[in-house]
Design a protein around this motif. Structure first.
Motif, PDB file in Angstrom:
ATOM      1  N   TYR A   1       0.842  -1.194   0.000  1.00 28.01           N
ATOM      2  CA  TYR A   1       0.000   0.000   0.000  1.00 28.01           C
ATOM      3  C   TYR A   1       0.872   1.236   0.000  1.00 28.01           C
ATOM      4  O   TYR A   1       2.079   1.190   0.331  1.00 28.01           O
ATOM      5  CB  TYR A   1      -0.931   0.018   1.209  1.00 28.01           C
ATOM      6  N   THR A   2       0.264   2.351  -0.355  1.00 28.00           N
ATOM      7  CA  THR A   2       0.939   3.643  -0.261  1.00 28.00           C
ATOM      8  C   THR A   2      -0.047   4.659   0.297  1.00 28.00           C
ATOM      9  O   THR A   2      -1.256   4.587   0.033  1.00 28.00           O
ATOM     10  CB  THR A   2       1.459   4.103  -1.635  1.00 28.00           C
ATOM     11  N   VAL A   3       0.454   5.561   1.102  1.00 28.76           N
ATOM     12  CA  VAL A   3      -0.394   6.589   1.701  1.00 28.76           C
ATOM     13  C   VAL A   3      -0.587   7.735   0.716  1.00 28.76           C
ATOM     14  O   VAL A   3       0.239   7.961  -0.164  1.00 28.76           O
ATOM     15  CB  VAL A   3       0.210   7.112   3.019  1.00 28.76           C
ATOM     16  N   VAL A   4      -1.696   8.443   0.872  1.00 25.86           N
ATOM     17  CA  VAL A   4      -2.028   9.514  -0.084  1.00 25.86           C
ATOM     18  C   VAL A   4      -2.516  10.766   0.650  1.00 25.86           C
ATOM     19  O   VAL A   4      -3.559  11.322   0.308  1.00 25.86           O
ATOM     20  CB  VAL A   4      -3.093   9.039  -1.094  1.00 25.86           C
ATOM     21  N   PRO A   5      -1.757  11.283   1.621  1.00 24.91           N
ATOM     22  CA  PRO A   5      -2.235  12.440   2.387  1.00 24.91           C
ATOM     23  C   PRO A   5      -2.415  13.690   1.548  1.00 24.91           C
ATOM     24  O   PRO A   5      -3.230  14.557   1.893  1.00 24.91           O
ATOM     25  CB  PRO A   5      -1.148  12.619   3.452  1.00 24.91           C
ATOM     26  N   ASN A   6      -1.662  13.790   0.446  1.00 25.53           N
ATOM     27  CA  ASN A   6      -1.787  14.978  -0.398  1.00 25.53           C
ATOM     28  C   ASN A   6      -2.991  14.907  -1.322  1.00 25.53           C
ATOM     29  O   ASN A   6      -3.346  15.909  -1.963  1.00 25.53           O
ATOM     30  CB  ASN A   6      -0.515  15.155  -1.231  1.00 25.53           C
ATOM     31  N   VAL A   7      -3.618  13.729  -1.413  1.00 26.77           N
ATOM     32  CA  VAL A   7      -4.829  13.586  -2.239  1.00 26.77           C
ATOM     33  C   VAL A   7      -6.067  13.671  -1.359  1.00 26.77           C
ATOM     34  O   VAL A   7      -6.960  14.486  -1.590  1.00 26.77           O
ATOM     35  CB  VAL A   7      -4.813  12.252  -3.010  1.00 26.77           C
ATOM     36  N   ALA A   8      -6.127  12.808  -0.346  1.00 29.45           N
ATOM     37  CA  ALA A   8      -7.259  12.816   0.588  1.00 29.45           C
ATOM     38  C   ALA A   8      -6.852  12.052   1.842  1.00 29.45           C
ATOM     39  O   ALA A   8      -6.358  10.927   1.733  1.00 29.45           O
ATOM     40  CB  ALA A   8      -8.492  12.178  -0.040  1.00 29.45           C
ATOM     41  N   PRO A   9      -7.061  12.608   3.014  1.00 30.28           N
ATOM     42  CA  PRO A   9      -6.675  11.915   4.246  1.00 30.28           C
ATOM     43  C   PRO A   9      -7.583  10.740   4.581  1.00 30.28           C
ATOM     44  O   PRO A   9      -7.149   9.783   5.218  1.00 30.28           O
ATOM     45  CB  PRO A   9      -6.765  13.010   5.311  1.00 30.28           C
ATOM     46  N   THR A  10      -8.845  10.814   4.167  1.00 23.74           N
ATOM     47  CA  THR A  10      -9.807   9.752   4.466  1.00 23.74           C
ATOM     48  C   THR A  10     -10.596   9.411   3.206  1.00 23.74           C
ATOM     49  O   THR A  10     -10.659  10.203   2.246  1.00 23.74           O
ATOM     50  CB  THR A  10     -10.807  10.162   5.557  1.00 23.74           C
TER      51      THR A  10
ATOM     52  N   VAL B   1     -14.678  13.799  -8.293  1.00 20.65           N
ATOM     53  CA  VAL B   1     -14.351  14.267  -9.638  1.00 20.65           C
ATOM     54  C   VAL B   1     -12.905  14.728  -9.709  1.00 20.65           C
ATOM     55  O   VAL B   1     -12.263  14.656 -10.771  1.00 20.65           O
ATOM     56  CB  VAL B   1     -15.312  15.401 -10.064  1.00 20.65           C
ATOM     57  N   HIS B   2     -12.353  15.178  -8.603  1.00 16.54           N
ATOM     58  CA  HIS B   2     -10.954  15.602  -8.562  1.00 16.54           C
ATOM     59  C   HIS B   2     -10.043  14.509  -7.985  1.00 16.54           C
ATOM     60  O   HIS B   2      -8.961  14.247  -8.530  1.00 16.54           O
ATOM     61  CB  HIS B   2     -10.814  16.872  -7.717  1.00 16.54           C
ATOM     62  N   THR B   3     -10.473  13.893  -6.907  1.00 20.48           N
ATOM     63  CA  THR B   3      -9.596  12.935  -6.227  1.00 20.48           C
ATOM     64  C   THR B   3      -9.541  11.582  -6.925  1.00 20.48           C
ATOM     65  O   THR B   3      -8.520  10.886  -6.856  1.00 20.48           O
ATOM     66  CB  THR B   3     -10.051  12.716  -4.779  1.00 20.48           C
ATOM     67  N   GLY B   4     -10.626  11.191  -7.585  1.00 22.04           N
ATOM     68  CA  GLY B   4     -10.670   9.874  -8.207  1.00 22.04           C
ATOM     69  C   GLY B   4      -9.550   9.663  -9.207  1.00 22.04           C
ATOM     70  O   GLY B   4      -8.850   8.642  -9.183  1.00 22.04           O
ATOM     71  N   SER B   5      -9.349  10.634 -10.087  1.00 25.20           N
ATOM     72  CA  SER B   5      -8.304  10.506 -11.105  1.00 25.20           C
ATOM     73  C   SER B   5      -6.913  10.540 -10.476  1.00 25.20           C
ATOM     74  O   SER B   5      -6.003   9.840 -10.921  1.00 25.20           O
ATOM     75  CB  SER B   5      -8.449  11.626 -12.142  1.00 25.20           C
ATOM     76  N   ARG B   6      -6.743  11.345  -9.438  1.00 26.87           N
ATOM     77  CA  ARG B   6      -5.435  11.415  -8.778  1.00 26.87           C
ATOM     78  C   ARG B   6      -5.113  10.101  -8.057  1.00 26.87           C
ATOM     79  O   ARG B   6      -3.969   9.639  -8.071  1.00 26.87           O
ATOM     80  CB  ARG B   6      -5.416  12.584  -7.799  1.00 26.87           C
ATOM     81  N   LEU B   7      -6.109   9.489  -7.461  1.00 28.98           N
ATOM     82  CA  LEU B   7      -5.889   8.201  -6.803  1.00 28.98           C
ATOM     83  C   LEU B   7      -5.538   7.121  -7.819  1.00 28.98           C
ATOM     84  O   LEU B   7      -4.692   6.258  -7.567  1.00 28.98           O
ATOM     85  CB  LEU B   7      -7.140   7.801  -6.012  1.00 28.98           C
ATOM     86  N   ARG B   8      -6.154   7.191  -8.989  1.00 31.06           N
ATOM     87  CA  ARG B   8      -5.843   6.222 -10.046  1.00 31.06           C
ATOM     88  C   ARG B   8      -4.390   6.384 -10.515  1.00 31.06           C
ATOM     89  O   ARG B   8      -3.709   5.402 -10.797  1.00 31.06           O
ATOM     90  CB  ARG B   8      -6.793   6.390 -11.220  1.00 31.06           C
ATOM     91  N   GLU B   9      -3.941   7.609 -10.591  1.00 27.49           N
ATOM     92  CA  GLU B   9      -2.547   7.850 -10.982  1.00 27.49           C
ATOM     93  C   GLU B   9      -1.589   7.240  -9.969  1.00 27.49           C
ATOM     94  O   GLU B   9      -0.575   6.635 -10.340  1.00 27.49           O
ATOM     95  CB  GLU B   9      -2.299   9.354 -11.114  1.00 27.49           C
ATOM     96  N   VAL B  10      -1.924   7.376  -8.701  1.00 29.22           N
ATOM     97  CA  VAL B  10      -1.091   6.777  -7.659  1.00 29.22           C
ATOM     98  C   VAL B  10      -1.099   5.253  -7.788  1.00 29.22           C
ATOM     99  O   VAL B  10      -0.053   4.599  -7.675  1.00 29.22           O
ATOM    100  CB  VAL B  10      -1.592   7.201  -6.263  1.00 29.22           C
ATOM    101  N   ALA B  11      -2.277   4.684  -8.032  1.00 29.57           N
ATOM    102  CA  ALA B  11      -2.391   3.228  -8.168  1.00 29.57           C
ATOM    103  C   ALA B  11      -1.552   2.721  -9.331  1.00 29.57           C
ATOM    104  O   ALA B  11      -0.858   1.698  -9.223  1.00 29.57           O
ATOM    105  CB  ALA B  11      -3.855   2.840  -8.351  1.00 29.57           C
ATOM    106  N   GLU B  12      -1.583   3.431 -10.452  1.00 29.11           N
ATOM    107  CA  GLU B  12      -0.795   3.015 -11.616  1.00 29.11           C
ATOM    108  C   GLU B  12       0.693   3.136 -11.343  1.00 29.11           C
ATOM    109  O   GLU B  12       1.488   2.251 -11.711  1.00 29.11           O
ATOM    110  CB  GLU B  12      -1.194   3.865 -12.823  1.00 29.11           C
TER     111      GLU B  12
END
Length: 285
Positions: free
Chosen positions: A25-34, A43-54
């Motif tokens: 796993y990886t933490v994503v505090p700069n995208v969303a804490p929870t 609409v904003h966080t979904g795409s950023r989380l996908r980028e992290v996953a990739e």
């Protein structure tokens, strides 16, 4: 994309992105804490989380070892939880009810019951987390609002006493799988907003029930979410779950009691766990 919430001492835990094989796993505090924060602005966080996953799958993201026992339910608490039970008379209709959502047990957290005299039932199923759904949304609109899919593990019990009137008096304690996944993770197993994978239930390591995804849901989640939103809108982070219409075997009150360990899991081809497992000891206080 697979998401989880780790225990961090807070009420809502820490959102993390989990690898496809559930090992890192990886933490994503700069995208969303929870997770709720992410859902509030998907609409904003979904795409950023996908980028992290990739990036994580490509090895370009720092990761740590993922342990399912360190996870809360993806939403440790939710604005609302709506449950649908299908009738077993072949009509295919669903009865919608609102259940307590201020606290969900972790998927590896023991369930402690003060009174088990009225019997205990394990109620496995599937659930979705939705984005905002407008009042009166049709099934297409409702289906487009489904953001994540997860497993449901509900333990219900009913005291034997003068105040118990009917099945609605049962207390239901819920847990959800360690990981919630976006529908695309399921590929062809997400068909007509149904999870078409077998869900297995084990008690003390022995098979106790199996739910075939093709048979469990006469209606898909898109229709169920639309039904839930018929008279009022649903806020982002609302959970809609379903109990199976048909199951092979059962974890019924006649064979289920304090001291048992219940495990609920879905596996794909290659024996890969999709959501991780709900595995809990049932204890008497």
């Amino acid at each position: 994309m697979k998401l989880a919430t780790l225990h961090d001492g807070s009420r809502d835990g820490q959102l993390v992105v989990v690898s496809k094989d559930l090992t890192r796993y990886t933490v994503v505090p700069n995208v969303a804490p929870t997770l709720q924060t992410a859902l509030d602005s998907w609409v904003h966080t979904g795409s950023r989380l996908r980028e992290v996953a990739e990036s994580m799958e490509h090895g370009s993201q720092p990761t740590e070892r993922f342990h399912e026992h360190a996870a809360c339910s993806p939403l440790p608490r939710a604005y609302q939880w709506i449950h649908a039970d299908f009738s077993r008379d072949g009509t295919g209709e669903a009865a919608i009810s609102q259940r307590a959502s201020d606290f969900f047990h972790g998927p590896r957290e023991a369930i402690r019951l003060a009174d088990t005299s009225g019997g205990i039932d394990a109620q496995p199923g599937f659930a979705v987390i939705v984005d905002d759904v407008p009042k009166g949304a049709d099934a297409t609109t409702a289906g487009e609002a489904i953001r994540l899919v997860m497993l449901l593990g509900a333990i219900s019990f009913q005291s034997e006493g003068p105040d118990v009137r009917n099945d609605r008096d049962r207390c239901v304690l819920a847990s959800f799988s360690p990981v919630a996944v976006t529908p695309d993770v399921l590929n062809g197993a997400w068909d007509d907003s149904r999870v078409r994978l077998p869900l297995s239930v084990d008690i003390d390591g022995e098979p106790a029930g199996k739910i075939e995804g093709d048979e469990a849901m006469p209606l898909g989640f898109a229709d169920l979410v639309a039904q839930a939103a018929r008279y009022r809108r649903l806020a982002a982070g609302s959970i809609v779950s379903v109990g199976p219409a048909n199951a092979q075997g059962s974890a019924s009150s006649s064979e289920f009691h304090a001291g048992n360990r219940v495990r609920i899991e879905v596996r794909k081809a290659g024996d890969l766990s999709v959501f991780g497992a709900i595995e809990q000891d049932i204890e008497a206080e």
